[in-house]
Design a protein around this motif. Sequence first.
Motif, PDB file in Angstrom:
ATOM      1  N   VAL A  77     -51.903 -52.264 100.251  1.00  0.00           N
ATOM      2  CA  VAL A  77     -51.171 -53.540 100.262  1.00  0.00           C
ATOM      3  C   VAL A  77     -51.765 -54.442 101.343  1.00  0.00           C
ATOM      4  O   VAL A  77     -51.959 -55.639 101.137  1.00  0.00           O
ATOM      5  CB  VAL A  77     -49.668 -53.295 100.525  1.00  0.00           C
ATOM      6  CG1 VAL A  77     -48.912 -54.610 100.554  1.00  0.00           C
ATOM      7  CG2 VAL A  77     -49.078 -52.382  99.468  1.00  0.00           C
ATOM      8  N   THR A 119     -46.223 -64.585  96.055  1.00  0.00           N
ATOM      9  CA  THR A 119     -45.213 -63.535  95.952  1.00  0.00           C
ATOM     10  C   THR A 119     -45.890 -62.200  95.634  1.00  0.00           C
ATOM     11  O   THR A 119     -46.833 -62.153  94.855  1.00  0.00           O
ATOM     12  CB  THR A 119     -44.136 -63.931  94.913  1.00  0.00           C
ATOM     13  OG1 THR A 119     -43.238 -62.856  94.801  1.00  0.00           O
ATOM     14  CG2 THR A 119     -44.729 -64.232  93.559  1.00  0.00           C
ATOM     15  N   GLY A 120     -45.441 -61.167  96.316  1.00  0.00           N
ATOM     16  CA  GLY A 120     -46.032 -59.842  96.125  1.00  0.00           C
ATOM     17  C   GLY A 120     -47.308 -59.623  96.910  1.00  0.00           C
ATOM     18  O   GLY A 120     -47.986 -58.619  96.748  1.00  0.00           O
ATOM     19  N   LYS A 135     -46.160 -59.806 102.336  1.00  0.00           N
ATOM     20  CA  LYS A 135     -45.595 -60.413 103.545  1.00  0.00           C
ATOM     21  C   LYS A 135     -44.467 -59.560 104.111  1.00  0.00           C
ATOM     22  O   LYS A 135     -44.439 -59.271 105.305  1.00  0.00           O
ATOM     23  CB  LYS A 135     -45.079 -61.828 103.230  1.00  0.00           C
ATOM     24  CG  LYS A 135     -46.137 -62.753 102.649  1.00  0.00           C
ATOM     25  CD  LYS A 135     -45.589 -64.133 102.373  1.00  0.00           C
ATOM     26  CE  LYS A 135     -44.515 -64.167 101.300  1.00  0.00           C
ATOM     27  NZ  LYS A 135     -44.981 -63.764  99.955  1.00  0.00           N
ATOM     28  N   GLU A 152     -35.274 -60.818 103.991  1.00  0.00           N
ATOM     29  CA  GLU A 152     -34.975 -61.696 102.854  1.00  0.00           C
ATOM     30  C   GLU A 152     -33.553 -61.493 102.363  1.00  0.00           C
ATOM     31  O   GLU A 152     -32.825 -62.421 102.101  1.00  0.00           O
ATOM     32  CB  GLU A 152     -35.907 -61.351 101.688  1.00  0.00           C
ATOM     33  CG  GLU A 152     -37.302 -61.861 101.824  1.00  0.00           C
ATOM     34  CD  GLU A 152     -38.214 -61.209 100.780  1.00  0.00           C
ATOM     35  OE1 GLU A 152     -38.317 -59.974 100.772  1.00  0.00           O
ATOM     36  OE2 GLU A 152     -38.823 -61.936  99.987  1.00  0.00           O
TER      37      GLU A 152
HETATM   38  N1  LIG Z   1     -41.178 -49.412  98.904  1.00  0.00           N
HETATM   39  C1  LIG Z   1     -42.279 -49.701  98.226  1.00  0.00           C
HETATM   40  N2  LIG Z   1     -43.017 -48.727  97.659  1.00  0.00           N
HETATM   41  C2  LIG Z   1     -44.138 -49.005  96.981  1.00  0.00           C
HETATM   42  N3  LIG Z   1     -44.622 -50.236  96.806  1.00  0.00           N
HETATM   43  C3  LIG Z   1     -43.954 -51.272  97.345  1.00  0.00           C
HETATM   44  C4  LIG Z   1     -42.742 -51.052  98.077  1.00  0.00           C
HETATM   45  N4  LIG Z   1     -42.289 -52.256  98.490  1.00  0.00           N
HETATM   46  C5  LIG Z   1     -43.166 -53.163  98.032  1.00  0.00           C
HETATM   47  N5  LIG Z   1     -44.172 -52.592  97.349  1.00  0.00           N
HETATM   48  C6  LIG Z   1     -45.325 -53.267  96.748  1.00  0.00           C
HETATM   49  O1  LIG Z   1     -46.070 -53.879  97.782  1.00  0.00           O
HETATM   50  C7  LIG Z   1     -46.520 -55.155  97.380  1.00  0.00           C
HETATM   51  C8  LIG Z   1     -46.121 -56.190  98.415  1.00  0.00           C
HETATM   52  O2  LIG Z   1     -44.721 -56.311  98.426  1.00  0.00           O
HETATM   53  P1  LIG Z   1     -43.988 -57.260  99.469  1.00  0.00           P
HETATM   54  O3  LIG Z   1     -42.530 -57.035  99.314  1.00  0.00           O
HETATM   55  O4  LIG Z   1     -44.561 -57.031 100.811  1.00  0.00           O
HETATM   56  O5  LIG Z   1     -44.385 -58.692  98.941  1.00  0.00           O
HETATM   57  P2  LIG Z   1     -43.964 -60.121  99.519  1.00  0.00           P
HETATM   58  O6  LIG Z   1     -45.215 -60.803  99.916  1.00  0.00           O
HETATM   59  O7  LIG Z   1     -42.905 -59.980 100.546  1.00  0.00           O
HETATM   60  O8  LIG Z   1     -43.372 -60.816  98.236  1.00  0.00           O
HETATM   61  P3  LIG Z   1     -42.200 -61.921  98.129  1.00  0.00           P
HETATM   62  O9  LIG Z   1     -42.791 -63.237  98.496  1.00  0.00           O
HETATM   63  O10 LIG Z   1     -41.842 -61.890  96.689  1.00  0.00           O
HETATM   64  O11 LIG Z   1     -41.078 -61.505  99.016  1.00  0.00           O
HETATM   65  C9  LIG Z   1     -45.942 -55.427  96.014  1.00  0.00           C
HETATM   66  O12 LIG Z   1     -46.967 -55.242  95.086  1.00  0.00           O
HETATM   67  C10 LIG Z   1     -44.876 -54.377  95.832  1.00  0.00           C
HETATM   68  O13 LIG Z   1     -44.846 -53.947  94.510  1.00  0.00           O
END
Ligand SMILES: Nc1ncnc2c1ncn2[C@@H]1O[C@H](COP(=O)(O)OP(=O)(O)OP(=O)(O)O)[C@@H](O)[C@H]1O
Length: 623
Positions: free
Chosen positions: A394, A414-415, A418, A460
């Motif tokens: 990630v 998104t995703g 962050k 969030e």
């Molecule tokens: N507990 C978890 N186990 C496995 N994969 C995860 C887990 N949490 C998030 N991911 C994966 O890690 C990646 C990043 O997720 P993250 O929540 O950090 O994104 P984000 O940038 O905060 O998105 P958003 O803007 O929608 O909040 C995503 O592809 C998600 O599917």
Amino acid sequence: MSTTPATAARETDPRSAVRTLLRLWPYVRPVRVRLFTAAGVAVVASCVGLVIPLVLKWMVDGPVADRDPAGVWLGALYLLLLGLTEALLFGLRRWLVARPLSHVEAEMRAGLYRHLQRLPVAFHDRWASGQLLSRGTTDLMLLRMFLAFPLTFLLVNGVTILVGVIIMLAQDWTLGVVILGPVVPMIVMCVVFEKRYADVARLAQDQVGDLTTVVEEGVLGIRIIKGFGRHRSQARAFRELSATLRGTELRKARLLAAIWAVIVTLPEVAIGAALVVGAVQVADGELSAGTLVAFLSTALALRWPVESIGFLLAMSQEAATATERYFEVMDELPESTTPVAVAGGGMRKDAGAAVAAEVTVPADGASKGADAGGIRFESVSFRYPDAPPGSPPVLDRVDLHIRPGESLALVGATGSGKTTLTALVPRLHEVTEGRITLDGEDIRAMSRAELRAKVAVAFEEPTLFSASVGENVLMGAGPDAGPDDLDRALAVAQADFVHALPQGTATQVGEQGHSLSGGQRQRLALARAVVGRPRFLVLDDPLSALDVHTEAAVEAALRQVLADTTALIVAHRPSTVLLADRVALLSGGRITAVGTHHELLRTNAEYAHLMSGAEEYQEDPTR
Ligand SMILES: Nc1ncnc2c1ncn2[C@@H]1O[C@H](COP(=O)(O)OP(=O)(O)OP(=O)(O)O)[C@@H](O)[C@H]1O
Ligand SMILES: [Mg+2]
């Protein structure tokens, strides 16, 4: 969801119910004296019951044969006294065990709860909450029942049967041999039963966990279920699971019925055979009528101890399963509370070593000094522990420096990771590679308590607890925070609505804060993050649910707080980004650009694209 992570391991590992149950000893130890006394009392009580047939024999061969009414009355008095003693002793046993066993159950439950609190977030990501819930309730109840009843009575009944058999053999060994005939087939049946029952019991208890999860989700998600009219499909899912559970319970019942049938029938047949043989012997004058009466009443007195073995074994098996399920959770390694020895900076010994985070870290003394202040990510890579092998991480060698007193906005699609990145700072997840330093000190070199006192977070999803508004906010501060801190934090978060609530800050918020609006919850979560005046503040899109005016007011207040705080703020909207001194863009697991909002708008196409949608929307709210 239907399997727990432990299920797979269990299938390859043949277990012994006794060995599993022995693991309960540390919890039972404190109450062992009472428990053993109670077992002793029960054995005595049970053996007192076995004296009754001997008195009967004396009565039949003595006073009854001699037609002596006074002797018969005396015999009746003996019988009454024996019966009373037996009843009193069993009552005493019950009194002895009740209190200590509820203590054992409470201790085990408290232990489980404590342990769950200390387990890493990665564990909670993996385990369904219903599985944990059922282990803390149903399984522990089964254990208490086991300690109260089957444990003692397997012993008591074993001793009773042994003594009874010796008495019967002493009365007349030929009849004794007839009675003992079914012993071998019964033992074989019990062994077969044990094995089968163990599997079904485990299945049933796991299914209870799954069912609990569905019920829990149904209750927590009731708004979605109702909003989308999904109650039918939800009810169907529930019905299916409960039908499966019912099927498993019926399998248990069938197994129990089968063993019960054998355990009841065989001894009955043996007693019948002994009756015939004994009657013939009495007719031939080889045996006294009293001996036959004593023999048969002993055999009848042993009926219950023998018959109960079936369900005692079943209950023990369920208890073994419950113990196994309990320790599956307890055996998971908690987060270490002591710092890990880190090569390079601030070395300390890791006494716990529970977290196997022996990471190779560059030992650069150069990172110390003025330049090392603030929050620093040094080639941080992160991969979720349960991510499929071979999938890209990630976060991939992220380098980022947030200077002391600076606030940095983190922007990304998104995703893009962050939330993941922010969760690394308070060590909710451990970095896979690289390191994060706070004012030059590796976060793994600090104890968790120390780290979490320095870093405050707001996520969030603003999570509130069923407590008062004030308690929810003050959760973010040390024990000495007072009403002034509370008011200041509420003011910063623009959470003045609190004062208009029926009991002000003492107003209870419902479970998960559902009695409040989304924006109100967010502001309380923000107040909780700032109430402790943290050195480092990590905010994951904290203002997303606020209207533009409230957001502007929160920003103005936050600016004052942020003046001496180093902050990492995840942002989606330009208005939130403008709150920060600089912006970093997270893309493809890496930080691809850092600069001010306007710089990046000009120079970075991806950033401009991410921000443009939001800006257009803000400029033209009618769209
Ligand atoms: N507990 C978890 N186990 C496995 N994969 C995860 C887990 N949490 C998030 N991911 C994966 O890690 C990646 C990043 O997720 P993250 O929540 O950090 O994104 P984000 O940038 O905060 O998105 P958003 O803007 O929608 O909040 C995503 O592809 C998600 O599917
Ligand atoms: Mg996120």
